[in-house]
Design a protein around this motif. Structure first.
Motif, PDB file in Angstrom:
ATOM      1  N   THR A   9      -5.267  -7.278 -25.134  1.00 12.11           N
ATOM      2  CA  THR A   9      -5.318  -6.242 -26.340  1.00 12.11           C
ATOM      3  C   THR A   9      -6.338  -5.430 -26.249  1.00 12.11           C
ATOM      4  O   THR A   9      -6.502  -4.430 -27.061  1.00 12.11           O
ATOM      5  CB  THR A   9      -5.054  -7.069 -27.707  1.00 12.11           C
ATOM      6  N   LEU A  12      -5.937  -2.706 -24.131  1.00 14.97           N
ATOM      7  CA  LEU A  12      -4.980  -1.495 -24.484  1.00 14.97           C
ATOM      8  C   LEU A  12      -5.633  -0.369 -25.133  1.00 14.97           C
ATOM      9  O   LEU A  12      -5.235   0.702 -25.040  1.00 14.97           O
ATOM     10  CB  LEU A  12      -3.949  -2.289 -25.797  1.00 14.97           C
ATOM     11  N   ILE A  15      -6.494   1.750 -22.162  1.00 11.75           N
ATOM     12  CA  ILE A  15      -5.265   2.267 -21.529  1.00 11.75           C
ATOM     13  C   ILE A  15      -5.010   3.477 -22.500  1.00 11.75           C
ATOM     14  O   ILE A  15      -4.825   4.653 -22.052  1.00 11.75           O
ATOM     15  CB  ILE A  15      -4.320   1.429 -21.540  1.00 11.75           C
ATOM     16  N   GLY A  16      -5.239   3.144 -23.838  1.00  4.63           N
ATOM     17  CA  GLY A  16      -5.012   4.265 -24.742  1.00  4.63           C
ATOM     18  C   GLY A  16      -6.199   5.676 -24.683  1.00  4.63           C
ATOM     19  O   GLY A  16      -5.685   6.666 -24.603  1.00  4.63           O
ATOM     20  N   THR A  51     -12.758  -6.694 -22.903  1.00 11.48           N
ATOM     21  CA  THR A  51     -12.023  -7.213 -22.076  1.00 11.48           C
ATOM     22  C   THR A  51     -12.601  -7.973 -21.139  1.00 11.48           C
ATOM     23  O   THR A  51     -12.129  -9.077 -20.894  1.00 11.48           O
ATOM     24  CB  THR A  51     -11.331  -5.880 -21.411  1.00 11.48           C
ATOM     25  N   HIS A 183      -4.961  -8.563 -32.354  1.00  9.79           N
ATOM     26  CA  HIS A 183      -4.092  -7.893 -31.519  1.00  9.79           C
ATOM     27  C   HIS A 183      -3.533  -6.384 -32.368  1.00  9.79           C
ATOM     28  O   HIS A 183      -3.457  -5.565 -31.651  1.00  9.79           O
ATOM     29  CB  HIS A 183      -2.989  -8.865 -31.317  1.00  9.79           C
ATOM     30  N   THR A 187      -4.348  -2.888 -31.029  1.00  8.70           N
ATOM     31  CA  THR A 187      -3.189  -1.988 -30.558  1.00  8.70           C
ATOM     32  C   THR A 187      -2.869  -0.696 -31.308  1.00  8.70           C
ATOM     33  O   THR A 187      -2.723   0.373 -30.628  1.00  8.70           O
ATOM     34  CB  THR A 187      -1.688  -2.848 -30.861  1.00  8.70           C
ATOM     35  N   GLY A 190      -5.369   1.681 -29.731  1.00 10.75           N
ATOM     36  CA  GLY A 190      -4.867   2.295 -28.422  1.00 10.75           C
ATOM     37  C   GLY A 190      -3.976   3.531 -28.673  1.00 10.75           C
ATOM     38  O   GLY A 190      -4.184   4.553 -28.100  1.00 10.75           O
TER      39      GLY A 190
END
Length: 208
Positions: A9, A12, A15-16, A51, A183, A187, A190
């Motif tokens: 998470t 994430l 990635i965002g 991470t 989480h 999220t 992101g």
């Protein structure tokens, strides 16, 4: 497995940010976009430290300290850079390129100074809220000019960030509907990063 879930998470957010940077990349020549881009990168770096921390299984220890410092720095410097880049454009503040560059470099340096200067915790803790208010004001300025495509996305971005920070940010160890708030919070961050990149693309698209 639990640590891996926390690592995923956190990732994430990375990635965002990558998606957000991809959305704003065509407008990268603008000084204000460089501010927004730097702010997003700081958010990604903090999430990347998280991470690595959880993926390595080191929930406590040096990586936990590094994650906390990186997160506090990104929350202050990163958000302030993004909000400032938005506000300068939304309020039509025209600055020479050199001044914009000094602001872009000065904000991270100032926040780094606050991190190491004793007794500055209160000011440091107030800066994310200030950035949030500046961002919402910038979105409002766009909407009052009927710049709907950019204004609505920026309003969604900072509205989502406000919800994540106020409703979830202070209780990330708790659970909601069986999911750890950690989480849910990451999220939402992101998604916020993607909206930020899209807002920048819409704001600067077609501008000289």
């Amino acid at each position: 497995m639990t640590n891996l879930a926390f690592a995923l998470t956190d990732f994430l957010v990375v990635i965002g940010v990558i998606a957000g940077l991809w959305r704003l990349w065509p407008q990268r020549r603008h000084g204000e976009v460089r501010m927004i881009r730097m702010g997003l990168v700081l958010m990604a770096l903090a999430a990347l430290v998280g991470t690595i921390r959880f993926a390595s299984g080191e929930v406590d220890g040096p990586l936990a300290t590094a994650h906390s410092i990186a997160s506090n720095y990104a929350a202050a410097a990163g958000l302030l850079l993004i909000a400032t880049g938005l506000a300068l454009t939304a309020f039509r503040v025209r600055l020479p390129a050199g001044v914009t560059r000094y602001i872009r470099m000065g904000i991270p340096v100032f926040i780094a100074f606050l991190l190491v200067f004793p007794g500055s915790d209160t000011l440091l803790g107030a800066l994310p809220a200030l950035a949030l208010l500046i961002g919402l004001a910038g979105a409002g300025a766009l909407l009052t000019r009927r710049d709907w495509p950019a204004g609505l996305v920026w309003l969604a971005a900072f509205g989502l960030l406000a919800f994540a920070s106020l409703a979830i940010g202070g209780s990330r160890e708790a659970t909601t509907l069986g999911l750890a708030n950690w989480h849910i919070y990451h999220t939402l961050l992101g998604i916020w990063a993607v909206l930020t990149g899209e807002g920048a693309r819409r704001l600067f698209s077609g501008r000289g």
